[in-house]
Write a protein that holds these residues in place. Structure first.
Motif, PDB file in Angstrom:
ATOM      1  N   GLY A 195       5.916  20.287   2.651  1.00 38.16           N
ATOM      2  CA  GLY A 195       4.386  20.466   2.707  1.00 38.16           C
ATOM      3  C   GLY A 195       3.678  19.582   1.691  1.00 38.16           C
ATOM      4  N   ASP A 196       2.564  19.373   2.037  1.00 40.75           N
ATOM      5  CA  ASP A 196       1.692  18.136   1.169  1.00 40.75           C
ATOM      6  C   ASP A 196       1.490  18.922  -0.377  1.00 40.75           C
ATOM      7  OD1 ASP A 196       0.088  16.431   0.335  1.00 40.75           O
ATOM      8  OD2 ASP A 196      -1.295  16.487   2.034  1.00 40.75           O
ATOM      9  N   ALA A 197       1.830  18.504  -1.230  1.00 43.40           N
ATOM     10  CA  ALA A 197       1.589  18.874  -2.523  1.00 43.40           C
ATOM     11  C   ALA A 197       0.782  17.809  -3.299  1.00 43.40           C
ATOM     12  CB  ALA A 197       3.054  19.343  -3.036  1.00 43.40           C
ATOM     13  N   ASP A 198      -0.174  17.614  -2.727  1.00 37.98           N
ATOM     14  CA  ASP A 198      -1.457  16.692  -3.432  1.00 37.98           C
ATOM     15  C   ASP A 198      -0.783  15.302  -3.513  1.00 37.98           C
ATOM     16  OD1 ASP A 198      -3.668  17.564  -3.431  1.00 37.98           O
ATOM     17  OD2 ASP A 198      -3.545  18.816  -5.632  1.00 37.98           O
ATOM     18  N   ALA A 199       0.154  14.965  -2.892  1.00 38.24           N
ATOM     19  CA  ALA A 199       0.813  13.622  -2.643  1.00 38.24           C
ATOM     20  C   ALA A 199       1.579  13.091  -3.834  1.00 38.24           C
ATOM     21  CB  ALA A 199      -0.290  12.648  -2.157  1.00 38.24           C
ATOM     22  N   PRO A 200       2.319  13.719  -4.534  1.00 30.95           N
ATOM     23  CA  PRO A 200       3.147  13.629  -5.549  1.00 30.95           C
ATOM     24  C   PRO A 200       3.749  12.101  -5.432  1.00 30.95           C
ATOM     25  CG  PRO A 200       4.224  15.370  -4.697  1.00 30.95           C
ATOM     26  CD  PRO A 200       2.880  15.174  -3.841  1.00 30.95           C
ATOM     27  N   PRO A 201       4.321  11.384  -6.357  1.00 31.34           N
ATOM     28  CA  PRO A 201       4.895   9.969  -6.207  1.00 31.34           C
ATOM     29  C   PRO A 201       6.051  10.127  -5.327  1.00 31.34           C
ATOM     30  CG  PRO A 201       5.065  10.689  -8.526  1.00 31.34           C
ATOM     31  CD  PRO A 201       4.106  11.834  -7.645  1.00 31.34           C
ATOM     32  N   GLN A 202       6.761  11.285  -5.339  1.00 32.07           N
ATOM     33  CA  GLN A 202       8.072  11.228  -4.442  1.00 32.07           C
ATOM     34  C   GLN A 202       7.642  11.316  -2.950  1.00 32.07           C
ATOM     35  OE1 GLN A 202       7.149  13.601  -6.897  1.00 32.07           O
ATOM     36  NE2 GLN A 202       7.784  15.802  -5.781  1.00 32.07           N
ATOM     37  N   GLN A 203       6.432  11.626  -2.641  1.00 37.47           N
ATOM     38  CA  GLN A 203       6.046  11.430  -1.160  1.00 37.47           C
ATOM     39  C   GLN A 203       5.261  10.228  -0.889  1.00 37.47           C
ATOM     40  OE1 GLN A 203       3.583  15.029  -0.569  1.00 37.47           O
ATOM     41  NE2 GLN A 203       5.234  16.118  -0.406  1.00 37.47           N
ATOM     42  N   HIS A 204       5.239   9.091  -1.668  1.00 38.59           N
ATOM     43  CA  HIS A 204       4.637   7.961  -1.338  1.00 38.59           C
ATOM     44  C   HIS A 204       5.600   6.995  -1.069  1.00 38.59           C
ATOM     45  CE1 HIS A 204       0.598   8.694  -4.022  1.00 38.59           C
ATOM     46  NE2 HIS A 204       1.171   9.943  -3.528  1.00 38.59           N
ATOM     47  N   TRP A 205       5.101   6.011   0.065  1.00 43.19           N
ATOM     48  CA  TRP A 205       5.970   5.262   0.519  1.00 43.19           C
ATOM     49  C   TRP A 205       5.182   3.811   0.927  1.00 43.19           C
ATOM     50  CZ3 TRP A 205      10.923   6.506   1.199  1.00 43.19           C
ATOM     51  CH2 TRP A 205      11.441   7.988   1.017  1.00 43.19           C
ATOM     52  N   ALA A 206       5.964   2.781   0.393  1.00 38.72           N
ATOM     53  CA  ALA A 206       5.448   1.484   0.876  1.00 38.72           C
ATOM     54  C   ALA A 206       5.985   1.050   2.215  1.00 38.72           C
ATOM     55  CB  ALA A 206       5.873   0.350  -0.059  1.00 38.72           C
ATOM     56  N   MET A 238       0.883  -1.264   0.034  1.00 34.86           N
ATOM     57  CA  MET A 238      -0.051   0.007   0.011  1.00 34.86           C
ATOM     58  C   MET A 238       0.940   1.382  -0.060  1.00 34.86           C
ATOM     59  SD  MET A 238      -2.711   1.097   2.772  1.00 34.86           S
ATOM     60  CE  MET A 238      -2.588   2.244   3.655  1.00 34.86           C
ATOM     61  N   TRP A 239       0.528   2.298  -0.973  1.00 36.40           N
ATOM     62  CA  TRP A 239       1.360   3.410  -0.851  1.00 36.40           C
ATOM     63  C   TRP A 239       0.513   4.448  -0.099  1.00 36.40           C
ATOM     64  CZ3 TRP A 239       5.948   2.580  -2.556  1.00 36.40           C
ATOM     65  CH2 TRP A 239       6.078   1.577  -3.781  1.00 36.40           C
ATOM     66  N   GLY A 240       1.378   5.210   0.872  1.00 33.30           N
ATOM     67  CA  GLY A 240       0.955   6.330   1.511  1.00 33.30           C
ATOM     68  C   GLY A 240       1.620   7.359   1.594  1.00 33.30           C
ATOM     69  N   GLY A 241       1.030   8.874   1.694  1.00 34.32           N
ATOM     70  CA  GLY A 241       1.737   9.788   1.553  1.00 34.32           C
ATOM     71  C   GLY A 241       2.146  10.578   2.853  1.00 34.32           C
ATOM     72  N   LEU A 288      10.618   1.390   4.539  1.00 35.06           N
ATOM     73  CA  LEU A 288      10.103   2.312   3.823  1.00 35.06           C
ATOM     74  C   LEU A 288      10.600   2.260   2.733  1.00 35.06           C
ATOM     75  CD1 LEU A 288       9.188   3.037   6.500  1.00 35.06           C
ATOM     76  CD2 LEU A 288       8.764   5.175   5.670  1.00 35.06           C
ATOM     77  N   ILE A 289       9.966   1.880   1.315  1.00 36.26           N
ATOM     78  CA  ILE A 289      10.372   1.931  -0.171  1.00 36.26           C
ATOM     79  C   ILE A 289       9.662   3.263  -0.614  1.00 36.26           C
ATOM     80  CG2 ILE A 289      10.457   0.973  -2.080  1.00 36.26           C
ATOM     81  CD1 ILE A 289      12.422  -0.519  -0.196  1.00 36.26           C
ATOM     82  N   ASN A 290      10.428   3.960  -1.293  1.00 37.06           N
ATOM     83  CA  ASN A 290       9.754   5.016  -2.085  1.00 37.06           C
ATOM     84  C   ASN A 290       9.261   4.617  -3.332  1.00 37.06           C
ATOM     85  OD1 ASN A 290      10.276   7.838  -4.181  1.00 37.06           O
ATOM     86  ND2 ASN A 290       9.544   8.361  -2.333  1.00 37.06           N
ATOM     87  N   ARG A 291       8.068   5.091  -3.665  1.00 35.19           N
ATOM     88  CA  ARG A 291       7.267   4.798  -4.926  1.00 35.19           C
ATOM     89  C   ARG A 291       8.000   5.253  -6.058  1.00 35.19           C
ATOM     90  NH1 ARG A 291       1.318   6.497  -6.547  1.00 35.19           N
ATOM     91  NH2 ARG A 291       1.364   5.536  -8.690  1.00 35.19           N
ATOM     92  N   ALA A 301      15.196   2.405  -0.635  1.00 37.30           N
ATOM     93  CA  ALA A 301      14.673   2.535   0.850  1.00 37.30           C
ATOM     94  C   ALA A 301      15.196   3.703   1.590  1.00 37.30           C
ATOM     95  CB  ALA A 301      15.432   1.364   1.520  1.00 37.30           C
ATOM     96  N   LEU A 302      14.502   4.162   2.589  1.00 30.90           N
ATOM     97  CA  LEU A 302      14.594   5.358   3.441  1.00 30.90           C
ATOM     98  C   LEU A 302      15.613   4.731   4.306  1.00 30.90           C
ATOM     99  CD1 LEU A 302      13.431   8.100   4.279  1.00 30.90           C
ATOM    100  CD2 LEU A 302      12.325   6.710   6.172  1.00 30.90           C
TER     101      LEU A 302
END
Length: 90
Positions: A34-45, A1-4, A56-59, A64-65
């Motif tokens: 700041g939240d920018a409409d959850a672009p992919p660089q803010q999504h983490w598995a 699941m990807w989350g922002g 945590l893996i960046n989408r 990995a973080l």
């Protein structure tokens, strides 16, 4: 699941973690933005490692973080890197 948004600790406000400058490189800087409409660089598995920790893996980058150089110092840098099962990546 990807989350922002990621809560960094119990009781700490959830914040978006973002890979700076859309980097896909090993060592790319991670920051709180700041939240920018959850672009992919803010999504983490967020994936359990099986021993009570999480990975945590960046989408966007697929990396990995991790804590830079495995530092335990206050204010240590956070970056992305290929996952190698190291404790500083959990």
């Amino acid at each position: 699941m990807w989350g922002g948004r990621v809560g960094l600790a119990p009781g700490v406000e959830e914040v978006p973690l973002e890979i700076q400058s859309l980097s896909r490189a090993d060592g790319g800087t991670v920051g709180v933005w700041g939240d920018a409409d959850a672009p992919p660089q803010q999504h983490w598995a967020v994936t359990p490692t099986g021993d009570g920790h999480y990975l945590l893996i960046n989408r966007y980058s697929g990396l990995a973080l991790a804590v830079d150089e495995g530092s335990t110092a206050n204010g240590a840098g956070i970056e992305q890197q290929p996952y190698t099962s190291q404790t500083h990546q959990q």
